[in-house]
Design a protein around this motif. Sequence first.
Motif, PDB file in Angstrom:
ATOM      1  N   ARG A 178      42.626  33.736 106.754  1.00 26.13           N
ATOM      2  CA  ARG A 178      43.336  34.029 108.003  1.00 26.13           C
ATOM      3  C   ARG A 178      43.636  35.520 108.121  1.00 26.13           C
ATOM      4  O   ARG A 178      43.557  36.108 109.180  1.00 26.13           O
ATOM      5  CB  ARG A 178      44.634  33.226 108.051  1.00 26.13           C
ATOM      6  CG  ARG A 178      45.402  33.411 109.329  1.00 26.13           C
ATOM      7  CD  ARG A 178      46.666  32.546 109.321  1.00 26.13           C
ATOM      8  NE  ARG A 178      47.382  32.733 110.549  1.00 26.13           N
ATOM      9  CZ  ARG A 178      48.241  33.718 110.767  1.00 26.13           C
ATOM     10  NH1 ARG A 178      48.466  34.616 109.827  1.00 26.13           N
ATOM     11  NH2 ARG A 178      48.856  33.821 111.914  1.00 26.13           N
ATOM     12  N   ARG A 179      43.985  36.127 107.003  1.00 30.51           N
ATOM     13  CA  ARG A 179      44.333  37.551 107.011  1.00 30.51           C
ATOM     14  C   ARG A 179      44.074  38.112 105.620  1.00 30.51           C
ATOM     15  O   ARG A 179      44.307  37.452 104.629  1.00 30.51           O
ATOM     16  CB  ARG A 179      45.806  37.732 107.365  1.00 30.51           C
ATOM     17  CG  ARG A 179      46.275  39.171 107.267  1.00 30.51           C
ATOM     18  CD  ARG A 179      47.738  39.341 107.640  1.00 30.51           C
ATOM     19  NE  ARG A 179      47.915  38.963 109.030  1.00 30.51           N
ATOM     20  CZ  ARG A 179      48.925  38.223 109.470  1.00 30.51           C
ATOM     21  NH1 ARG A 179      49.836  37.761 108.643  1.00 30.51           N
ATOM     22  NH2 ARG A 179      49.030  37.933 110.750  1.00 30.51           N
ATOM     23  N   GLU A 195      49.791  33.212  94.677  1.00 32.83           N
ATOM     24  CA  GLU A 195      51.097  33.850  94.792  1.00 32.83           C
ATOM     25  C   GLU A 195      52.088  32.985  95.567  1.00 32.83           C
ATOM     26  O   GLU A 195      53.262  32.955  95.266  1.00 32.83           O
ATOM     27  CB  GLU A 195      50.928  35.210  95.479  1.00 32.83           C
ATOM     28  CG  GLU A 195      52.145  36.064  95.458  1.00 32.83           C
ATOM     29  CD  GLU A 195      51.834  37.449  95.960  1.00 32.83           C
ATOM     30  OE1 GLU A 195      51.745  37.630  97.193  1.00 32.83           O
ATOM     31  OE2 GLU A 195      51.664  38.356  95.125  1.00 32.83           O
ATOM     32  N   ASP A 196      51.596  32.302  96.589  1.00 33.37           N
ATOM     33  CA  ASP A 196      52.451  31.441  97.411  1.00 33.37           C
ATOM     34  C   ASP A 196      51.606  30.253  97.849  1.00 33.37           C
ATOM     35  O   ASP A 196      50.543  30.436  98.435  1.00 33.37           O
ATOM     36  CB  ASP A 196      52.978  32.221  98.619  1.00 33.37           C
ATOM     37  CG  ASP A 196      53.989  31.436  99.429  1.00 33.37           C
ATOM     38  OD1 ASP A 196      54.610  30.501  98.890  1.00 33.37           O
ATOM     39  OD2 ASP A 196      54.174  31.753 100.617  1.00 33.37           O
ATOM     40  N   LYS A 237      51.677  26.654  99.911  1.00 34.81           N
ATOM     41  CA  LYS A 237      52.378  25.741 100.816  1.00 34.81           C
ATOM     42  C   LYS A 237      51.497  24.517 101.041  1.00 34.81           C
ATOM     43  O   LYS A 237      50.431  24.387 100.453  1.00 34.81           O
ATOM     44  CB  LYS A 237      52.705  26.453 102.118  1.00 34.81           C
ATOM     45  CG  LYS A 237      53.667  27.604 101.898  1.00 34.81           C
ATOM     46  CD  LYS A 237      54.155  28.192 103.177  1.00 34.81           C
ATOM     47  CE  LYS A 237      55.239  29.191 102.819  1.00 34.81           C
ATOM     48  NZ  LYS A 237      55.224  30.365 103.590  1.00 34.81           N
ATOM     49  N   SER A 294      48.478  26.024 103.343  1.00 31.13           N
ATOM     50  CA  SER A 294      48.063  27.424 103.231  1.00 31.13           C
ATOM     51  C   SER A 294      48.426  27.960 101.858  1.00 31.13           C
ATOM     52  O   SER A 294      49.223  27.373 101.131  1.00 31.13           O
ATOM     53  CB  SER A 294      48.736  28.270 104.312  1.00 31.13           C
ATOM     54  OG  SER A 294      50.136  28.323 104.101  1.00 31.13           O
ATOM     55  N   VAL A 314      48.580  31.999  99.592  1.00 28.09           N
ATOM     56  CA  VAL A 314      48.373  33.441  99.500  1.00 28.09           C
ATOM     57  C   VAL A 314      47.852  33.717  98.099  1.00 28.09           C
ATOM     58  O   VAL A 314      48.443  33.272  97.113  1.00 28.09           O
ATOM     59  CB  VAL A 314      49.675  34.221  99.754  1.00 28.09           C
ATOM     60  CG1 VAL A 314      49.461  35.711  99.540  1.00 28.09           C
ATOM     61  CG2 VAL A 314      50.207  33.949 101.158  1.00 28.09           C
ATOM     62  N   ARG A 336      46.725  36.760  95.480  1.00 32.35           N
ATOM     63  CA  ARG A 336      46.739  38.187  95.154  1.00 32.35           C
ATOM     64  C   ARG A 336      45.512  38.458  94.303  1.00 32.35           C
ATOM     65  O   ARG A 336      45.236  37.724  93.339  1.00 32.35           O
ATOM     66  CB  ARG A 336      48.013  38.543  94.400  1.00 32.35           C
ATOM     67  CG  ARG A 336      48.127  40.040  94.134  1.00 32.35           C
ATOM     68  CD  ARG A 336      49.425  40.410  93.458  1.00 32.35           C
ATOM     69  NE  ARG A 336      49.449  39.835  92.114  1.00 32.35           N
ATOM     70  CZ  ARG A 336      50.438  39.097  91.641  1.00 32.35           C
ATOM     71  NH1 ARG A 336      51.477  38.807  92.380  1.00 32.35           N
ATOM     72  NH2 ARG A 336      50.388  38.620  90.408  1.00 32.35           N
ATOM     73  N   THR A 378      45.272  41.127  99.173  1.00 32.09           N
ATOM     74  CA  THR A 378      45.986  39.875  99.373  1.00 32.09           C
ATOM     75  C   THR A 378      45.242  39.095 100.442  1.00 32.09           C
ATOM     76  O   THR A 378      44.924  39.641 101.495  1.00 32.09           O
ATOM     77  CB  THR A 378      47.438  40.130  99.837  1.00 32.09           C
ATOM     78  OG1 THR A 378      48.085  40.936  98.857  1.00 32.09           O
ATOM     79  CG2 THR A 378      48.200  38.839 100.002  1.00 32.09           C
ATOM     80  N   GLN A 412      45.452  35.686 102.769  1.00 34.06           N
ATOM     81  CA  GLN A 412      46.198  34.542 103.280  1.00 34.06           C
ATOM     82  C   GLN A 412      45.166  33.540 103.776  1.00 34.06           C
ATOM     83  O   GLN A 412      44.363  33.852 104.652  1.00 34.06           O
ATOM     84  CB  GLN A 412      47.124  34.954 104.412  1.00 34.06           C
ATOM     85  CG  GLN A 412      48.213  35.900 103.961  1.00 34.06           C
ATOM     86  CD  GLN A 412      49.099  36.353 105.114  1.00 34.06           C
ATOM     87  OE1 GLN A 412      48.778  36.147 106.278  1.00 34.06           O
ATOM     88  NE2 GLN A 412      50.206  36.976 104.777  1.00 34.06           N
ATOM     89  N   CYS A 413      45.174  32.357 103.182  1.00 31.08           N
ATOM     90  CA  CYS A 413      44.157  31.354 103.469  1.00 31.08           C
ATOM     91  C   CYS A 413      44.792  30.111 104.079  1.00 31.08           C
ATOM     92  O   CYS A 413      45.856  29.673 103.638  1.00 31.08           O
ATOM     93  CB  CYS A 413      43.426  30.974 102.192  1.00 31.08           C
ATOM     94  SG  CYS A 413      42.676  32.384 101.341  1.00 31.08           S
ATOM     95  N   ALA A 414      44.110  29.551 105.064  1.00 27.36           N
ATOM     96  CA  ALA A 414      44.555  28.310 105.700  1.00 27.36           C
ATOM     97  C   ALA A 414      43.606  27.195 105.302  1.00 27.36           C
ATOM     98  O   ALA A 414      42.402  27.414 105.151  1.00 27.36           O
ATOM     99  CB  ALA A 414      44.566  28.461 107.219  1.00 27.36           C
TER     100      ALA A 414
END
Length: 134
Positions: A61-62, A84-85, A87, A90, A92, A94, A108, A110-112
Amino acid sequence: MEGVRHVLTLRIYYEDTDFSGFVYHASYLRFLERARTEILRAIDFDHRRLWEEKREGFVVRRMTIDYLKPAQMDDVIAVTTQAEDVKAASLVLRQVVTRGGDMLVAATAQCAYLRAGRPARMPERMRREMLRTE
């Protein structure tokens, strides 16, 4: 929160470089993508099987990328990827590219998680594995 960590070692080839002999900036995107694929394999999931069996998987995603130092042909680099995170739908990751003790790139992603093109909860076992610490 930090979870699973994976290290992918790669050699830099001529095709990865630009006219200056340094790694072309977009080549790092391929290295980072390979490492994201391998962290999934390390927890016993793979993109192809997820797509073929369930029509689901991750999309980026980003991304943020900091290019700190260049790599050159024949260098051996390591791409370290760490959750790293995490959910439900999704995560994150690193990612750091190093050569010896030198940090070359910090990124970094950010994956959905998608199913049939729509956001969906990732499999519970995948989520648990991404959360685990070694």
